[in-house]
Design an enzyme around this catalytic site. Structure first.
Site, short mmCIF file in Angstrom:
data_model
loop_
_atom_site.label_atom_id
_atom_site.label_comp_id
_atom_site.label_asym_id
_atom_site.label_seq_id
_atom_site.Cartn_x
_atom_site.Cartn_y
_atom_site.Cartn_z
N ARG A 1 0.89 -1.32 -0.01
CA ARG A 1 -0.11 -0.02 0.00
C ARG A 1 0.87 1.24 0.05
O ARG A 1 1.55 1.68 0.86
CB ARG A 1 -0.90 0.07 1.15
CG ARG A 1 -1.78 -1.37 1.47
CD ARG A 1 -2.92 -1.10 0.65
NE ARG A 1 -3.57 -2.34 0.73
CZ ARG A 1 -4.97 -2.60 1.27
NH1 ARG A 1 -5.60 -1.80 1.98
NH2 ARG A 1 -5.46 -3.89 1.14
N SER B 1 -11.52 -6.22 7.10
CA SER B 1 -12.85 -5.82 6.31
C SER B 1 -13.31 -6.93 5.34
O SER B 1 -12.22 -7.80 4.92
CB SER B 1 -12.49 -4.83 5.33
OG SER B 1 -11.66 -3.95 5.49
N ARG C 1 -1.40 -6.46 12.38
CA ARG C 1 -2.27 -5.66 13.57
C ARG C 1 -3.30 -6.87 14.48
O ARG C 1 -3.58 -6.29 15.60
CB ARG C 1 -3.48 -5.09 12.74
CG ARG C 1 -3.25 -3.59 11.98
CD ARG C 1 -4.41 -3.11 11.67
NE ARG C 1 -3.89 -1.74 11.01
CZ ARG C 1 -4.72 -0.74 10.10
NH1 ARG C 1 -6.06 -0.99 10.46
NH2 ARG C 1 -4.40 0.13 9.74
N GLU D 1 -8.99 -1.11 13.46
CA GLU D 1 -9.66 -2.21 12.57
C GLU D 1 -8.84 -3.04 12.06
O GLU D 1 -7.80 -3.12 12.02
CB GLU D 1 -10.16 -1.34 11.16
CG GLU D 1 -10.71 -2.32 10.26
CD GLU D 1 -10.46 -1.66 8.77
OE1 GLU D 1 -10.82 -0.39 8.61
OE2 GLU D 1 -10.10 -2.31 7.93
N ARG E 1 0.15 2.32 13.31
CA ARG E 1 -0.78 0.96 12.60
C ARG E 1 -0.41 1.06 10.97
O ARG E 1 -1.49 -0.04 10.71
CB ARG E 1 -2.03 1.09 13.18
CG ARG E 1 -2.93 2.29 13.06
CD ARG E 1 -4.01 2.48 13.96
NE ARG E 1 -4.43 3.58 13.89
CZ ARG E 1 -5.70 4.12 13.19
NH1 ARG E 1 -6.18 3.17 12.57
NH2 ARG E 1 -5.85 5.26 13.06
N HIS E 2 0.08 1.60 10.54
CA HIS E 2 0.14 1.30 9.13
C HIS E 2 1.59 1.19 8.47
O HIS E 2 2.56 1.69 8.99
CB HIS E 2 -0.24 2.70 8.38
CG HIS E 2 -1.80 3.05 8.39
ND1 HIS E 2 -2.19 3.76 9.11
CD2 HIS E 2 -2.53 2.42 7.48
CE1 HIS E 2 -3.63 3.85 9.07
NE2 HIS E 2 -3.99 2.84 7.91
N GLU F 1 0.62 3.99 0.75
CA GLU F 1 -0.21 5.08 1.76
C GLU F 1 0.65 6.04 2.28
O GLU F 1 2.09 5.73 2.66
CB GLU F 1 -0.79 4.47 2.82
CG GLU F 1 -2.18 3.69 2.43
CD GLU F 1 -2.58 2.78 3.37
OE1 GLU F 1 -1.85 2.80 4.61
OE2 GLU F 1 -3.69 2.08 3.35
P1 AMO Z 1 -8.60 -3.75 3.35
O1 AMO Z 1 -7.92 -2.57 2.71
O2 AMO Z 1 -9.48 -2.99 4.48
O3 AMO Z 1 -9.66 -4.56 2.67
O4 AMO Z 1 -7.63 -4.38 4.28
C1 AMO Z 1 -7.88 -5.59 5.00
C2 AMO Z 1 -7.12 -5.34 6.34
O5 AMO Z 1 -5.83 -5.46 6.12
C3 AMO Z 1 -5.12 -4.48 7.01
N1 AMO Z 1 -4.42 -3.68 6.40
C4 AMO Z 1 -3.13 -2.86 6.76
N2 AMO Z 1 -2.53 -3.24 7.86
C5 AMO Z 1 -1.37 -2.54 8.21
N3 AMO Z 1 -0.88 -1.55 7.25
C6 AMO Z 1 -1.77 -1.15 6.07
N4 AMO Z 1 -1.24 -0.20 5.22
C7 AMO Z 1 -2.98 -2.05 5.82
N5 AMO Z 1 -3.85 -2.00 4.94
C8 AMO Z 1 -4.86 -2.83 5.43
C9 AMO Z 1 -6.14 -4.05 7.82
C10 AMO Z 1 -7.36 -4.28 7.37
O6 AMO Z 1 -8.54 -4.35 7.96
N6 AMO Z 1 -9.60 -6.54 -0.16
C11 AMO Z 1 -10.03 -6.29 1.07
C12 AMO Z 1 -10.53 -7.37 2.08
C13 AMO Z 1 -11.74 -8.04 1.61
O7 AMO Z 1 -12.71 -7.74 1.49
O8 AMO Z 1 -11.53 -9.48 1.35
C14 AMO Z 1 -9.08 -5.33 1.67
O9 AMO Z 1 -7.86 -5.49 1.20
O10 AMO Z 1 -6.24 -4.88 9.20
#
Ligand code: AMO
Length: 433
Positions: A211, A359, A407, A356, A219-220, A213
């Site tokens: 990602r 998802s 997480r 979170e 937490r990212h 981001e």
């Molecule tokens: P989403 O983008 O919410 O959903 O990601 C799912 C879970 O992955 C973790 N997560 C991260 N952890 C740390 N750093 C990050 N940058 C990061 N981004 C995401 C979180 C988050 O809740 N395709 C959908 C899932 C699905 O519907 O099956 C998805 O990627 O814990």
């Protein structure tokens, strides 16, 4: 090394060769001790200076901390030694001498900041409490795999180099693939759906997601480990059951199999497995409860995404893990199915009071609706034809989720920073080591 004995296996009466790192040297004058450490623990090596060969004493006591040595000798009972035994050395071999100037102190007597620790992970991992995090991480992933197998899932591995992204175009890392633009995959989303649509039916994957981001938070990560599930003939409630099962299995495995590690982290006394079913609140109830806490300056209204302070207020109010279900369709991805009524989606999140974790949702499996979803999201369906095409050849209803591996570890262990749950984190500042 063939004849090496782990320190934990050295028994009185043995003639043994132990090998590991010099943890500490304690010189008491006529007698001195070298404390040798390996993966299984520590052992005391005793030097009686007047009774031993000078060269042996000089080598054994002159070696710098964290050097790798091998010591052969008789193992004897010694109730005053930390492990009840000690080695009386006949030979000491310095295999790899350490620079006396260490960038961090593995004995933990001098604190190091996180950045120094991450720059020197090899030394950092020599601390019991740091090693414990990664032993527990391994156990959590093992337990997750086992629980998925109990749910009849097949483990899959999907490509991490892809032509298109799914979780929002701005967060993609572009790369060049034989002269063509490609990306690091943000999620196995589309691939896991394609496999759930074959008669493999239920799949899981534990692998990296990327990602791009910009935010730099505790937490990212820019490269995280996603624990993904997808199941044919499943709806969002089935997917929530699987997510809850996997999270609980992780806690149970840590409680059952990681006693020493919890001890090293100072968590043994207070560690507990979540009890009872995780409550399932609708999005509507969630915003009402957040508004009722009075913690936010402005009241939330239907369609708002939940701000971090709102999640925190609700987490404190609920006091444990909980799901948020029935989100407005407009704030969930295009591949999530609506509930008949177009306003409401089958998407859900699983929350820990701190953040979170998951998802997921039921997916749109109807070809024409899927194409419309792409268009509404501003994505060109033609670019995703490899995916949408398969929806024309018998796609069952299906549902799934993505659970953030770091997480999960972070919340189970109460770590302050997600970087502590990754060996070599990737974030805005860190591309190496
Ligand atoms: P989403 O983008 O919410 O959903 O990601 C799912 C879970 O992955 C973790 N997560 C991260 N952890 C740390 N750093 C990050 N940058 C990061 N981004 C995401 C979180 C988050 O809740 N395709 C959908 C899932 C699905 O519907 O099956 C998805 O990627 O814990």
């Amino acid at each position: 090394m063939q004849d090496r004995t782990y320190t934990a296996d050295a028994e009185p009466g043995d003639d043994a060769t132990v090998a590991g790192w010099v943890h500490e040297i304690r010189d008491l004058g006529g007698i001195a001790f070298l404390i040798l450490r390996d993966a299984t623990g520590k052992i005391q090596i005793k030097f009686e200076k007047d009774e031993m060969d000078d060269d042996l004493v000089e080598t054994g006591l002159g070696v710098s901390r964290e050097s790798v040595v091998s010591v052969s000798g008789a193992v004897e009972e010694e109730p005053r030694a930390p492990t009840g035994v000690e080695v009386v050395p006949e030979s000491v071999d310095v295999i790899s001498a350490a620079d006396p100037e260490l960038p961090l102190d593995p004995s933990g007597k001098v604190d190091a900041d996180l950045s120094t620790r991450l720059d020197n992970r090899t030394l950092d991992l020599r601390k019991d409490e740091v090693q414990a995090v990664f032993e527990i991480r391994a156990e959590i992933l093992r337990a997750a795999r086992e629980r998925f197998r109990e749910f009849h899932c097949t483990e899959i591995n999907t490509p991490k180099i892809v032509a298109t992204g799914t979780e929002g175009g701005t967060e993609l890392f572009p790369i060049t693939y034989f002269g063509e633009e490609a990306f690091m995959n943000q999620s196995p989303q589309l691939f896991k759906q394609l496999i759930a649509g074959s008669n493999v039916e239920r799949v899981f994957e534990i692998g990296p997601i990327f990602r791009a981001e910009e935010h730099n938070t505790p937490r990212h990560l820019n490269e995280a480990t996603s624990i993904d599930f997808e199941g044919a003939f499943c709806d969002q409630n089935d997917a929530m059951d699987v997510a809850e099962g996997v999270v609980k299995a992780a806690y149970e495995a840590v409680a059952e199999n990681c006693g020493d590690e919890l001890e090293a982290l100072g968590l043994a006394e207070d560690f507990s497995v979540p009890e009872g079913d995780f409550p399932r609140l609708s999005y509507e109830e969630a915003i009402e409860r957040i508004n009722a806490t009075g913690e936010l300056d402005e009241q939330l209204v239907w369609g708002d995404d939940l701000p971090t302070e709102g999640e925190k207020a609700l987490g404190d109010d609920v006091g444990g893990h909980y799901f948020i279900t029935d989100w407005p369709s407009e704030i969930k991805p295009f591949y999530i199915m609506d509930h008949g009524d177009e306003e409401l989606s089958t998407g859900f999140d699983l929350m820990h009071p701190r953040m979170e974790l998951v998802s997921g949702g039921q997916r749109e499996h109807r070809h024409e609706h899927l194409i419309e979803g792409f268009e509404q999201q501003g994505l060109d369906p033609d670019q995703f034809e490899y995916y949408t095409k398969m929806f024309k050849y018998g796609m069952p209803p299906h549902a799934g989720f993505g659970l953030g591996g770091e997480r999960l570890i972070m919340t189970i262990l109460g770590l302050d920073n997600i970087r502590e749950a990754v060996l070599f984190p990737r974030d805005r500042q860190r591309l190496s080591p």
